[in-house]
Scaffold this active site. Sequence first.
Site, PDB file in Angstrom:
ATOM      1  N   ILE A 139       8.569  20.053   5.113  1.00 36.30           N
ATOM      2  CA  ILE A 139       9.766  20.674   5.002  1.00 36.30           C
ATOM      3  C   ILE A 139      10.804  19.664   4.794  1.00 36.30           C
ATOM      4  O   ILE A 139      10.592  18.522   5.072  1.00 36.30           O
ATOM      5  CB  ILE A 139      10.122  21.702   6.112  1.00 36.30           C
ATOM      6  CG1 ILE A 139       9.935  20.791   7.388  1.00 36.30           C
ATOM      7  CG2 ILE A 139       9.339  22.806   6.283  1.00 36.30           C
ATOM      8  CD1 ILE A 139      10.477  21.606   8.837  1.00 36.30           C
ATOM      9  N   ASP A 140      11.825  20.063   4.427  1.00 33.00           N
ATOM     10  CA  ASP A 140      13.160  18.826   4.089  1.00 33.00           C
ATOM     11  C   ASP A 140      13.565  18.226   5.296  1.00 33.00           C
ATOM     12  O   ASP A 140      13.402  18.508   6.243  1.00 33.00           O
ATOM     13  CB  ASP A 140      14.382  19.436   3.323  1.00 33.00           C
ATOM     14  CG  ASP A 140      13.998  20.184   1.930  1.00 33.00           C
ATOM     15  OD1 ASP A 140      12.854  19.706   1.320  1.00 33.00           O
ATOM     16  OD2 ASP A 140      14.579  20.865   1.913  1.00 33.00           O
ATOM     17  N   LYS A 141      14.116  16.862   4.913  1.00 28.75           N
ATOM     18  CA  LYS A 141      14.598  16.036   6.076  1.00 28.75           C
ATOM     19  C   LYS A 141      15.635  16.872   7.153  1.00 28.75           C
ATOM     20  O   LYS A 141      15.265  16.681   8.331  1.00 28.75           O
ATOM     21  CB  LYS A 141      15.191  14.874   5.468  1.00 28.75           C
ATOM     22  CG  LYS A 141      15.998  13.962   6.401  1.00 28.75           C
ATOM     23  CD  LYS A 141      16.677  13.016   5.542  1.00 28.75           C
ATOM     24  CE  LYS A 141      17.357  11.915   6.700  1.00 28.75           C
ATOM     25  NZ  LYS A 141      18.285  10.736   5.714  1.00 28.75           N
TER      26      LYS A 141
END
Length: 303
Positions: A139-141
């Site tokens: 998942i994104d930062k």
Amino acid sequence: MINEIVFDTTPEMEEERIDKCISAYMTTLSRSYIQRIIKDGNVFVNDKPVKSNYKLKAEDTVRFTLPTCVEPDIPAQNIPLDILYEDQDILIVNKPKNMVVHPAPGHYEGTLVNAVLYHCKDNLSGINGVLRPGIVHRIDKNTTGSLIICKNDEAHHAIAALLKTHNITRTYHAIVYGRIKEEQGTINAPIGRHPNDRKKMAINDKNGKRAVTHYKILQHFDQYTYIECQLETGRTHQIRVHMASIGHPILGDDIYANRKCPFVLEGQVLHAMTIGFIHPRSQKYVQFEAPLPEYFKKLLAIL
């Protein structure tokens, strides 16, 4: 030690590219990884090395080798992990904001992988190579929430197969700009690289891959809507791109929102709440929930 795989061309494979056929044969390997091992001279047809664009012929024998994983040159760091569940096969973590999942050139510390290497020691799958041990999805930062880490190759193969066939339950919570009128809906629009900005994703009818997001309203606010999204597919930035495409980008999204956020936030208000799947060992369905982070709960209270 080298892992060697051999198979003969079937009628369905004839005139297909070698990289595409290996990708279909070894579903847990990415196309880019397969192209890399071909480029490195590890794929042979009838005992001769080939290029990625080689088209298979009748009675071809394909042989390719997968070098066993090299010990990663990435430091194990004692970074606290919010562990939702752990057994001998998998680790479910609640990823915090502002944490990158895996290292990249020039950024080898402070990632989830660094933390997992310290916690799991040598018990991680090696299928995705030295930079992504144990990582089967990400998942994104600045997206928080539940993430599966695989502790052995068998678990990795099983979870990757479920991801490929869209048989993992993934539910996200988000706050978006504007009031969504309908109580629920489905966005079915292919996602691919943005034609003019390679760092962004976009609705791409020509070169995009199928992407489907189901959403429903959890709560209406004056200028915002609290929603739940369920992924049918799992493309890069899928929810962010899809919600922006219908005029309701995620609050705080500094890439796809294209408007000033009135709150002090670290990126998009998006949380991977629930993840559920068939456990690779027990073959029973399991489901885990990552509670909303404090910043998200405080924002809901303000709204």
